[in-house]
Design an enzyme around this catalytic site. Structure first.
Site, PDB file in Angstrom:
ATOM      1  N   HIS A  23      12.372  -8.006   4.997  1.00 30.38           N
ATOM      2  CA  HIS A  23      12.385  -6.682   5.604  1.00 30.38           C
ATOM      3  C   HIS A  23      11.031  -6.044   5.354  1.00 30.38           C
ATOM      4  CE1 HIS A  23      14.093  -2.824   7.020  1.00 30.38           C
ATOM      5  NE2 HIS A  23      13.262  -2.307   6.128  1.00 30.38           N
ATOM      6  N   CYS A  24      10.335  -5.706   6.428  1.00 27.68           N
ATOM      7  CA  CYS A  24       8.990  -5.134   6.311  1.00 27.68           C
ATOM      8  C   CYS A  24       9.041  -3.633   6.580  1.00 27.68           C
ATOM      9  CB  CYS A  24       8.034  -5.815   7.290  1.00 27.68           C
ATOM     10  SG  CYS A  24       6.336  -5.192   7.187  1.00 27.68           S
ATOM     11  N   PRO A  25       8.838  -2.797   5.562  1.00 25.80           N
ATOM     12  CA  PRO A  25       8.893  -1.348   5.790  1.00 25.80           C
ATOM     13  C   PRO A  25       7.761  -0.853   6.671  1.00 25.80           C
ATOM     14  CG  PRO A  25       8.141  -1.850   3.556  1.00 25.80           C
ATOM     15  CD  PRO A  25       8.582  -3.137   4.146  1.00 25.80           C
TER      16      PRO A  25
END
Length: 338
Positions: A180-182
């Site tokens: 998951h890439c913020p």
């Protein structure tokens, strides 16, 4: 209306997996369904209108579902500002002096921005939850490539396909979950990984390229002012500031790009590498550096599970919509048998 929002059987090697349809609690009559099933655009609109009321994941649907934002849309906006703002300032202030070099930089920037927007605004590979109230039974032959049973997700009530994982931030199971890439604002999975890599590699090249141009401008100014660094920096304040900014960004993205290059060549995901999934056994997905690179970055984007497609009905684009009692019976049979 019947929508493609049930659960999907784990995909077998060389196959597309089974598609199981379910009927929503808020459903239209069968007559209305048969009238609208031939118009796929109408189904898409109905799907998102209905599904938004029952959606459990942390996602935002825009433009009739063609834009799917993740759980961090604010940081996705910040990332766009951090890329567009400094580069625009750099391009506008230096274009008159280095028009050819700046034109090349604009082309690289456009490529990186395309990768960022595609990665952050598309379905990463979300697997819809099973909301039928039935617990699916995985077929006997649906085991992972190493012989272990497939994992059952207690939240989504599905048997996750191989390499899928439930993201705790977006609250969805995602196919070939990487991380998951913020900064992109969403999960990186089977559908948007290659666009994330496009952004990562192109922004690495861009920052290095812009850094060299700015250093060149400062060096020219340094010689112009008789080797007076203070006057040179004063004369080239904007290139100096952009140089510092791009240097810091380059250190971060270059390290990440090299890390993902290693993952691609070994056909691993970030999730698998962090968990050391293949540390003590052979990675069955590793087909060699060249084949891995081609498969991950050059293969077609998988079809989204969130939008109704015509492949359930027939491969022929001109095939007529299903009708009659047999269609309804087949739908119930597919759900009931699983």
């Amino acid at each position: 209306i019947w929508v493609q929002s049930g659960y999907f059987s784990p995909r077998r090697e060389g196959g597309d997996g089974g598609l199981y349809l379910m009927q929503q609690d808020k459903r239209l009559s069968e007559e209305t369904y048969l009238k609208t099933v031939g118009d796929m655009s109408s189904i898409r609109n109905n799907y998102y209108t209905l599904q938004d009321q029952e959606w459990h994941g942390v996602n935002t649907f825009c433009c009739g579902g063609f834009i799917v934002l993740g759980s961090n849309p604010f940081w996705f906006l910040i990332t766009n500002i951090l890329t567009i703002g400094p580069f625009s300032l750099f391009a506008v202030t230096t274009f008159s002096e280095k028009p050819i070099l700046i034109t090349i930089a604009v082309a690289i920037f456009a490529l990186s921005q395309y990768g960022l927007l595609r990665a952050g605004m598309m379905d990463p590979g979300i697997i819809p939850r099973n909301t039928t109230g039935r617990v699916p039974i995985v077929p006997i032959d649906d085991y992972d490539v190493d012989g272990t049973p497939l994992t059952f997700c207690d939240t989504c009530k599905i048997f996750r396909p191989r390499r899928a994982k439930h993201c705790k931030y977006c609250d969805n199971c995602v196919e070939r979950f990487d991380h998951h890439c913020p900064w992109v604002g969403t999960c990186i999975g089977a559908r948007n990984y290659k666009y994330f890599i496009l952004f990562l590699f192109s922004i690495t090249i861009l920052t290095a390229y812009v850094l060299v141009i700015n250093i060149t401008l400062i060096t020219e100014s340094y010689k112009k002012h008789n080797n007076n660094i203070g006057e040179a920096l004063k004369d080239r304040a904007i290139p100096a500031g952009v140089a510092v900014y791009t240097f810091l960004v380059f250190l971060a993205v270059a390290n990440l790009a090299f890390y993902h290059l290693q993952l691609i060549l070994a056909n691993q995901t970030t999730n698998e590498q962090m968990k050391e999934t293949w540390a003590s056994r052979r990675n069955p997905y590793d087909k060699g550096c060249g084949s891995n690179f081609k498969h991950i970055l050059c293969s077609a984007t998988p079809v989204s599970h969130l939008i109704n497609r015509t492949d359930y009905y027939a491969d022929d684009e001109e095939s007529e919509a299903p009708s009659g009692p047999s269609t309804r019976s087949n739908m119930y049979q597919q759900v009931g048998n699983n």
